[in-house]
Design a protein around this motif. Structure first.
Motif, short mmCIF file in Angstrom:
data_model
loop_
_atom_site.label_atom_id
_atom_site.label_comp_id
_atom_site.label_asym_id
_atom_site.label_seq_id
_atom_site.Cartn_x
_atom_site.Cartn_y
_atom_site.Cartn_z
N ALA A 29 0.83 -1.21 0.00
CA ALA A 29 0.00 0.00 0.00
C ALA A 29 0.86 1.26 0.00
CB ALA A 29 -0.93 -0.01 1.21
N GLU A 30 2.00 1.21 0.66
CA GLU A 30 2.88 2.39 0.72
C GLU A 30 3.60 2.62 -0.60
OE1 GLU A 30 5.40 1.41 3.96
OE2 GLU A 30 3.95 2.04 5.51
N SER A 31 3.63 1.59 -1.47
CA SER A 31 4.41 1.69 -2.71
C SER A 31 3.56 2.04 -3.94
CB SER A 31 5.15 0.37 -2.98
OG SER A 31 5.96 0.02 -1.88
N VAL A 32 2.24 1.85 -3.85
CA VAL A 32 1.40 2.04 -5.03
C VAL A 32 0.88 3.47 -5.10
CG1 VAL A 32 0.68 -0.38 -5.06
CG2 VAL A 32 -0.72 1.31 -3.85
N THR A 33 0.50 3.84 -6.33
CA THR A 33 -0.14 5.13 -6.58
C THR A 33 -1.54 4.87 -7.13
OG1 THR A 33 1.97 6.17 -7.11
CG2 THR A 33 -0.04 7.29 -7.87
N PRO A 34 -2.60 5.31 -6.44
CA PRO A 34 -3.96 5.06 -6.95
C PRO A 34 -4.25 5.94 -8.17
CG PRO A 34 -4.06 6.37 -4.95
CD PRO A 34 -2.62 6.00 -5.14
N MET A 35 -4.92 5.38 -9.15
CA MET A 35 -5.30 6.12 -10.35
C MET A 35 -6.78 5.86 -10.64
SD MET A 35 -2.15 5.55 -13.02
CE MET A 35 -3.08 6.46 -14.27
N GLU A 36 -7.58 6.92 -10.68
CA GLU A 36 -8.99 6.80 -11.05
C GLU A 36 -9.11 6.99 -12.55
OE1 GLU A 36 -11.33 9.45 -8.73
OE2 GLU A 36 -11.03 8.33 -6.86
N LEU A 37 -9.80 6.05 -13.21
CA LEU A 37 -9.93 6.08 -14.67
C LEU A 37 -11.38 6.32 -15.07
CD1 LEU A 37 -7.82 2.86 -15.41
CD2 LEU A 37 -7.00 5.22 -15.49
N GLY A 38 -11.56 7.04 -16.15
CA GLY A 38 -12.87 7.20 -16.74
C GLY A 38 -13.01 6.28 -17.95
N THR A 39 -14.24 6.10 -18.41
CA THR A 39 -14.47 5.25 -19.59
C THR A 39 -13.66 5.76 -20.77
OG1 THR A 39 -16.70 4.78 -18.82
CG2 THR A 39 -16.22 4.32 -21.13
N GLY A 40 -12.87 4.89 -21.37
CA GLY A 40 -12.06 5.27 -22.53
C GLY A 40 -10.63 5.66 -22.20
N ASP A 41 -10.32 5.83 -20.93
CA ASP A 41 -8.93 6.17 -20.56
C ASP A 41 -7.99 5.02 -20.90
OD1 ASP A 41 -9.78 8.59 -19.67
OD2 ASP A 41 -9.52 8.17 -17.52
N ILE A 42 -6.83 5.36 -21.44
CA ILE A 42 -5.85 4.36 -21.86
C ILE A 42 -4.81 4.15 -20.77
CG2 ILE A 42 -4.08 3.79 -23.58
CD1 ILE A 42 -5.63 5.46 -25.59
N VAL A 43 -4.60 2.90 -20.40
CA VAL A 43 -3.61 2.55 -19.38
C VAL A 43 -2.30 2.15 -20.03
CG1 VAL A 43 -3.11 1.04 -17.42
CG2 VAL A 43 -5.45 1.80 -17.83
N VAL A 44 -2.38 1.35 -21.11
CA VAL A 44 -1.19 0.93 -21.85
C VAL A 44 -1.44 1.18 -23.33
CG1 VAL A 44 0.35 -0.99 -22.44
CG2 VAL A 44 -0.66 -0.87 -20.15
N ARG A 45 -0.53 1.85 -23.99
CA ARG A 45 -0.64 2.12 -25.42
C ARG A 45 0.15 1.08 -26.22
NH1 ARG A 45 -2.86 7.02 -26.50
NH2 ARG A 45 -3.03 8.44 -24.70
#
Length: 559
Positions: A29-45
């Motif tokens: 938990a101390e090492s991760v960064t939370p990311m909130e995504l919306g519909t259509g957001d790209i995580v890996v290109r």
């Protein structure tokens, strides 16, 4: 931004993270960064380096793998508890991977190097990462036979009349030794001995966030959670609750159809991606033949039909298995049956279906080619196989003229088809039903001569789809529609088992009537004579050619 305790709480909801020691989970938990995504957001290109590992906490994402030429070779839906980038960590090279959020989602992301350092420190975390990687291999490479297994299920009711569906689901799941927690707005559950119940609405209002989080913490390791809620609650409140859910069962009766459309539209206006996890559950009365057709909601996946009994003439037992099919869906099981072509022989499929029923086997999905499309669609509409057999015997009874002809049964079917007699015959039982209205999902197979490709019909007019699939060339002309020239599906896929696998079936039964070819033709072996009537002989050659092709196709597709 989530604080460290909230990160820990969200991690604890995941089955793989709940097995970690408190020290390992806190370090993660101390090492991760939370990311909130919306519909259509790209995580890996595509083509980019995968330098991070992402853990899916909420929502759904779509992963697509492409080859060197840009062609898609694999597509998977990623859900809560899965990880992205594990393969890249092992391979150490760029991947032709694209990952896109298909609904609102929450992921925890951390650099690959940092995860490697953590796994070196904590051996339990190392084992968990191995298991996650192995799960990816099993699912994507070894064609895992387990469908998604939703552990958090939202059950919404358009009215109180469908509340019994949740109770039946819970009782059936409990009989399978599952531990169930119900959270909702119906205080009648509080005295139910079979489940642990938590009231999330008081005086019509959603309980505070702190109480909800405390309840979620209690769920860790408890098994499956069902949200049992009125669909008319404030859409924003429902959205908060359903963001937890892996799947949503929306229960509605036919008279509430328009109301359901409005309610679902309100929810999809908040996040259109939720449409992929909503399953309509039509609760039908004993006299109802088909569920309503709602073109406004055609973007939703297939629906379920549930009834306690049926009193319609000729109705079979399939409609009474709705709760069981829902339970199988929640437990990651989908049973399909592929019905092959074979002209008049295809009526034998009805006997197969009846035999399966007698042994307690009711299917969740059907795919059929030619005669298999006709018998399969009739069965998918809820008709009893024995009743259907008798109806076909009466409707397709040969006159004395056709009885006197060699192969008269084939000639009669051809005569009936060319005289457009099949359409009114089938509509006596199917009327103008759309494929979406059938009791179980049905796929009919035909072929487009223009593109030279199979056509898989799972929507549209059921009778028209049958007529396309039984349109045997060259004895009848192609059906020309929307730039397509459509003929019998046996040309390319006589036993469409692969269609069922592609649509999520992990157990497939194949029924073929052409696997064994009779070693005689035109009486050559039995009489040593050949018909001198050139026209009749030519037609028999064409029909024999089609039968051989179907037989060969059946063997290859059933291997």
């Amino acid at each position: 931004m989530l604080d460290n305790e909230s990160l820990l709480l969200e991690l604890a909801k995941l089955s793989w993270a709940s097995t970690l020691s408190e020290e390992s989970r806190r370090a993660l938990a101390e090492s991760v960064t939370p990311m909130e995504l919306g519909t259509g957001d790209i995580v890996v290109r595509p083509g980019s380096s995968v330098d991070n590992v992402s853990f899916i906490i909420q929502g759904r994402l779509s992963a697509t793998v492409r080859d060197a030429f840009g062609n898609m070779v694999l597509e998977r839906t990623l859900t809560r508890g899965m990880a992205i980038g594990i393969f890249a960590m092992a391979l150490g090279e760029d991947m032709t991977l694209e990952v896109v959020a298909t609904e609102r989602a929450l992921i925890y992301q951390m650099p690959t190097l940092q995860l490697l350092q953590l796994t070196a420190r904590f051996h339990d975390l190392q084992m968990v990462m191995f298991r996650l990687a192995a799960g990816n291999v099993r699912s994507m490479v070894l064609a895992d036979r387990v469908c998604p297994h939703p552990t958090v299920v939202g059950v919404l009711h358009q009215s109180q009349t469908t509340r019994w569906v949740t109770e039946q689901l819970v009782l059936r799941l409990r009989s399978l030794d599952e531990t169930i927690t119900v959270a909702g707005d119906d205080s009648r559950w509080m005295n139910h001995r079979e489940v642990s119940y938590q009231l999330w609405y008081r005086d019509g209002a959603l309980i505070p966030e702190e109480e909800r989080q405390a309840h979620v913490q209690e769920w860790r390791g408890r098994g499956r959670v069902l949200f049992d809620l009125d669909a008319e609650h404030n859409p924003n409140d429902l959205a908060r609750l359903l963001s937890y859910a892996d799947t949503i069962l929306w229960c509605v009766t036919p008279r509430e159809a328009e109301q359901a459309v409005r309610s679902i539209r309100k929810l999809l206006a908040i996040d259109p991606g939720w449409g992929k996890k909503i399953r309509l559950v039509w609760v039908l009365d004993p006299q109802t033949t088909f569920s309503p057709f709602l073109p406004e909601l055609q973007q939703l996946p297939f629906s379920f039909k549930v009834a306690t009994s049926t009193s319609r003439e000729g109705a079979g037992q399939l409609i009474n298995q709705g709760i069981e099919r829902l339970v199988r869906h929640l437990r990651g099981v989908c049973v399909g049956i592929a019905l092959g072509g074979g002209a008049a022989r295809g009526m034998a499929h009805l006997g197969v279906l009846k035999a399966l029923e007698q042994h307690g086997i009711f299917v969740d999905m059907i795919a059929g080619t030619s005669a298999g499309a006709m018998t399969g669609t009739i069965y998918a509409a809820g008709m009893d196989p024995e009743f259907s057999t008798q109806c076909f015997k009466n409707d397709l009874k040969l006159s004395w003229f056709f009885k006197s002809l060699p192969g008269g049964g084939y000639w009669y079917l051809l005569h009936q088809y060319r005289r457009n007699r099949f359409d009114p015959m089938l509509r006596k039982y199917l009327d103008n039903a759309q494929m979406d209205q059938l009791v179980v999902p049905m796929h009919t197979i035909s072929v487009d001569l223009v593109e030279g490709k199979p056509l898989i019909r799972s929507t549209g007019d059921a009778v028209r789809n049958i007529l396309e699939s039984i349109n045997l060339p060259p004895l009848s002309l192609p059906i020309v529609n929307s730039g397509q020239a459509i003929v019998d599906g046996g040309l390319l896929n006589n036993v469409p088992a692969v269609v069922l696998v592609a649509n999520g079936c992990n157990f497939v039964i194949a029924s073929t009537v052409t696997a064994t070819l009779e070693k005689d033709f035109m009486g050559i072996r039995s009489t040593g004579k050949v018909s001198k009537h050139h026209f009749l002989a030519s037609i028999q050659v064409l029909m024999r050619q089609n039968l051989i092709q179907c037989s060969d196709c059946s063997r290859r597709h059933c291997l």
